[in-house]
Write a protein that holds these residues in place. Structure first.
Motif, PDB file in Angstrom:
ATOM      1  N   VAL A  38       0.912  -1.055   0.256  1.00  0.00           N
ATOM      2  CA  VAL A  38      -0.428   0.039  -0.105  1.00  0.00           C
ATOM      3  C   VAL A  38       0.945   1.240   0.042  1.00  0.00           C
ATOM      4  N   VAL A  39       0.546   2.409  -1.148  1.00  0.00           N
ATOM      5  CA  VAL A  39       1.024   3.597  -0.614  1.00  0.00           C
ATOM      6  C   VAL A  39       0.199   4.320   0.257  1.00  0.00           C
ATOM      7  N   VAL A  40       0.470   5.552   0.173  1.00  0.00           N
ATOM      8  CA  VAL A  40      -0.163   6.597   0.834  1.00  0.00           C
ATOM      9  C   VAL A  40       0.149   7.646   0.789  1.00  0.00           C
ATOM     10  N   HIS A  41      -0.568   8.732   0.523  1.00  0.00           N
ATOM     11  CA  HIS A  41      -0.057  10.817   0.140  1.00  0.00           C
ATOM     12  C   HIS A  41      -1.049  11.138   1.310  1.00  0.00           C
ATOM     13  N   SER A  42      -0.567  12.144   1.589  1.00  0.00           N
ATOM     14  CA  SER A  42      -1.233  13.459   2.470  1.00  0.00           C
ATOM     15  C   SER A  42      -1.163  14.063   0.943  1.00  0.00           C
ATOM     16  N   ALA A  43      -1.833  14.241   0.445  1.00  0.00           N
ATOM     17  CA  ALA A  43      -2.653  14.766  -0.361  1.00  0.00           C
ATOM     18  C   ALA A  43      -2.964  16.425  -0.642  1.00  0.00           C
ATOM     19  N   THR A  44      -2.680  16.690   0.647  1.00  0.00           N
ATOM     20  CA  THR A  44      -3.177  18.271   0.947  1.00  0.00           C
ATOM     21  C   THR A  44      -1.299  19.044   0.323  1.00  0.00           C
ATOM     22  N   LYS A  45      -0.503  18.546   0.395  1.00  0.00           N
ATOM     23  CA  LYS A  45       0.750  18.708   0.384  1.00  0.00           C
ATOM     24  C   LYS A  45       1.122  18.980  -1.348  1.00  0.00           C
ATOM     25  N   PHE A  46       2.273  18.189  -1.899  1.00  0.00           N
ATOM     26  CA  PHE A  46       2.470  18.137  -2.827  1.00  0.00           C
ATOM     27  C   PHE A  46       1.714  17.831  -4.034  1.00  0.00           C
ATOM     28  N   ILE A  47       0.124  16.964  -3.769  1.00  0.00           N
ATOM     29  CA  ILE A  47      -0.276  16.479  -4.155  1.00  0.00           C
ATOM     30  C   ILE A  47      -1.686  17.705  -5.272  1.00  0.00           C
ATOM     31  N   GLY A  48      -1.816  17.888  -4.252  1.00  0.00           N
ATOM     32  CA  GLY A  48      -2.842  19.429  -3.908  1.00  0.00           C
ATOM     33  C   GLY A  48      -1.841  20.812  -4.569  1.00  0.00           C
ATOM     34  N   GLY A  49      -0.892  20.881  -3.927  1.00  0.00           N
ATOM     35  CA  GLY A  49       0.282  21.845  -4.445  1.00  0.00           C
ATOM     36  C   GLY A  49      -0.018  23.204  -4.063  1.00  0.00           C
ATOM     37  N   HIS A  50      -1.911  23.362  -3.122  1.00  0.00           N
ATOM     38  CA  HIS A  50      -1.930  25.267  -3.442  1.00  0.00           C
ATOM     39  C   HIS A  50      -2.054  25.332  -1.689  1.00  0.00           C
ATOM     40  N   SER A  51      -1.866  24.650  -0.716  1.00  0.00           N
ATOM     41  CA  SER A  51      -2.033  24.659   0.240  1.00  0.00           C
ATOM     42  C   SER A  51      -4.035  24.998   0.689  1.00  0.00           C
ATOM     43  N   ASP A  52      -4.745  24.361   0.084  1.00  0.00           N
ATOM     44  CA  ASP A  52      -5.714  25.020  -0.242  1.00  0.00           C
ATOM     45  C   ASP A  52      -6.709  23.691   0.580  1.00  0.00           C
ATOM     46  N   LEU A  53      -6.299  22.867   0.323  1.00  0.00           N
ATOM     47  CA  LEU A  53      -7.706  21.416   0.772  1.00  0.00           C
ATOM     48  C   LEU A  53      -6.629  20.527   1.701  1.00  0.00           C
ATOM     49  N   LEU A  54      -7.698  20.192   2.361  1.00  0.00           N
ATOM     50  CA  LEU A  54      -7.196  18.668   3.327  1.00  0.00           C
ATOM     51  C   LEU A  54      -8.075  17.370   2.492  1.00  0.00           C
ATOM     52  N   LEU A  55      -6.902  16.255   2.144  1.00  0.00           N
ATOM     53  CA  LEU A  55      -7.556  15.230   1.496  1.00  0.00           C
ATOM     54  C   LEU A  55      -6.034  14.096   1.641  1.00  0.00           C
ATOM     55  N   GLY A  56      -6.340  12.697   1.624  1.00  0.00           N
ATOM     56  CA  GLY A  56      -5.667  11.771   1.962  1.00  0.00           C
ATOM     57  C   GLY A  56      -6.455  10.396   0.833  1.00  0.00           C
ATOM     58  N   VAL A  57      -5.271  10.138   0.161  1.00  0.00           N
ATOM     59  CA  VAL A  57      -4.834   8.690  -0.462  1.00  0.00           C
ATOM     60  C   VAL A  57      -4.729   7.450  -0.403  1.00  0.00           C
ATOM     61  N   ALA A  58      -4.853   6.060  -0.343  1.00  0.00           N
ATOM     62  CA  ALA A  58      -4.141   5.484  -0.628  1.00  0.00           C
ATOM     63  C   ALA A  58      -3.968   4.510  -1.839  1.00  0.00           C
ATOM     64  N   VAL A  59      -2.850   3.448  -2.717  1.00  0.00           N
ATOM     65  CA  VAL A  59      -3.167   3.259  -3.689  1.00  0.00           C
ATOM     66  C   VAL A  59      -2.605   1.710  -3.237  1.00  0.00           C
ATOM     67  N   ALA A  60      -3.802   0.800  -3.815  1.00  0.00           N
ATOM     68  CA  ALA A  60      -2.504  -0.375  -3.318  1.00  0.00           C
ATOM     69  C   ALA A  60      -3.445  -1.347  -4.791  1.00  0.00           C
ATOM     70  N   GLY A  61      -2.149  -2.473  -5.248  1.00  0.00           N
ATOM     71  CA  GLY A  61      -2.146  -3.140  -6.220  1.00  0.00           C
ATOM     72  C   GLY A  61      -3.090  -4.818  -6.414  1.00  0.00           C
ATOM     73  N   ASP A  62      -3.249  -5.110  -4.979  1.00  0.00           N
ATOM     74  CA  ASP A  62      -4.398  -5.966  -4.563  1.00  0.00           C
ATOM     75  C   ASP A  62      -5.989  -5.374  -5.210  1.00  0.00           C
ATOM     76  N   PRO A  63      -7.450  -6.077  -5.559  1.00  0.00           N
ATOM     77  CA  PRO A  63      -8.595  -5.472  -5.157  1.00  0.00           C
ATOM     78  C   PRO A  63      -8.439  -5.791  -3.981  1.00  0.00           C
ATOM     79  N   GLU A  64      -8.601  -6.864  -3.137  1.00  0.00           N
ATOM     80  CA  GLU A  64      -9.250  -7.359  -1.749  1.00  0.00           C
ATOM     81  C   GLU A  64      -8.400  -5.815  -0.961  1.00  0.00           C
TER      82      GLU A  64
END
Length: 353
Positions: free
Chosen positions: A186-212
């Motif tokens: 599993v990979v996790v991100h605070s998308a609040t940071k570089f992904i959003g990139g403009h200091s204007d949101l709160l968001l997280g995300v997890a990424v996995a390869g296994d469908p389960e």
């Protein structure tokens, strides 16, 4: 929706992945401020806005993404899959918010937390033998330690009980590394940071390869009520579209600043992993570090990171980071002119040297 293509670069895929396709479709996925979709609550299956963001980030990370209301909500969902009493191994130097959350779960009797030095591969391998979950963060926040993700993941796969390997990829972003390709689960991100990139949101995300695993993450999101807002998902996707150019520019500036800081008489140590837009450096003591922060005029003295503006902070002054070197200053490099940034930092350093 348009998907990525293996022949295209990450820079191109960041633009096209998750975009509506077909004649007459909008150029961007609209914000979907809907609590109900047909006969189901949106929290059950998501909205088109979530789906577009998840498709784009999943394409860059090489898996299926699940968006959450925040980075900590993402960590909660990952822990939700663990049994009561699970042993969780975390890096001693890592994001204070995550460590605080794990400590709370330990105090409540839900998990057992074991800390290891982030760069000590042997310590990770020893801890993995009795672990249920290995939570890696590389580079670490705030000291920029690097963990050998591939070595830890490979060792975990060889163990009979097969502990789950999670990597917080917030600092590196999917442009710096793709932990799933290195063996992480599993990979996790605070998308609040570089992904959003403009200091204007709160968001997280997890990424996995296994469908389960992906299904379990989505179910945890529903149970925990950790659903992202429609506007936040829209803004995160818009930020992701420009991540490659923002990250490349900020990283180039960070490398230049790291080199100059290493030559500055007021700086005793520079911590830079060789790529990325985050660096840290040490001055003599806490008092001088605080004076540097107060003397800044262009760089913002602020706790967050990953935005278009550069920010600096003495992390040891923050709750939960007492282990950090007293004079360490963490710098998130933004998109200002590199020479303006250096002039500001140099002037602040010279004022206390």
């Amino acid at each position: 929706m348009a998907g990525g293509n293996e022949r295209w670069s990450a820079r191109t895929r960041a633009i096209v992945a998750g975009r509506p396709s077909g004649q007459g479709q909008p150029m961007n996925v609209p914000i979907a401020p809907a609590s109900m979709l047909g006969l189901e609550y949106a929290r059950e299956d998501g909205t088109p806005t979530w789906a577009a963001f998840e498709a784009a980030l999943g394409d860059l990370e090489g898996g299926d993404a699940v968006a959450f209301a925040s980075g900590i909500a993402t960590a909660s969902a990952v822990l939700d899959a663990q049994r009561v009493g699970a042993r969780v191994v975390v890096p001693r130097d890592s994001y204070a918010g995550t460590r605080s959350h794990f400590a709370h779960e330990q105090d409540a009797g839900r998990i057992e937390v074991v800390s290891v030095e982030p760069g000590d591969t042997g310590a990770w391998l020893d801890a993995a033998a009795r672990a249920d979950l290995l939570w890696l963060e590389s580079p670490t926040n705030p000291s920029l330690h690097v963990t050998d993700i591939a070595a830890v993941a490979a060792a975990a796969r060889e163990l009979e009980h097969r502990p789950t390997v999670v990597v917080d990829n917030t600092f590196a972003t999917p442009l710096g590394q793709q932990p799933l390709s290195l063996g992480a689960d599993v990979v996790v991100h605070s998308a609040t940071k570089f992904i959003g990139g403009h200091s204007d949101l709160l968001l997280g995300v997890a990424v996995a390869g296994d469908p389960e695993r992906v299904t379990a993450l989505r179910q945890a999101r529903t149970r925990l009520g950790a659903t992202p807002g429609a506007l936040e998902a829209f803004l995160a996707l818009r930020g992701l579209r420009t991540l490659p150019v923002r990250f490349a520019e900020a990283s180039a500036t960070a490398a230049r600043l790291a080199q100059r800081l290493a030559e500055h008489p007021a700086v005793s140590r520079v911590r830079y992993p060789g790529q990325g837009a985050m660096l840290a450096f040490d001055v003599a003591d806490a008092e001088r570090a605080d004076e540097v922060c107060r003397a800044l005029q262009l760089v913002q003295h602020a706790t967050s990171l990953g935005g278009v503006e550069s920010t600096m902070e003495r992390r040891a002054a923050r709750p939960g980071d007492a282990h950090v070197a007293a004079g360490l200053l963490r710098l998130s490099v933004g998109l200002e002119d590199p020479e303006d940034l250096w002039a500001d930092i140099n002037r602040a350093l010279c004022s206390v040297n």
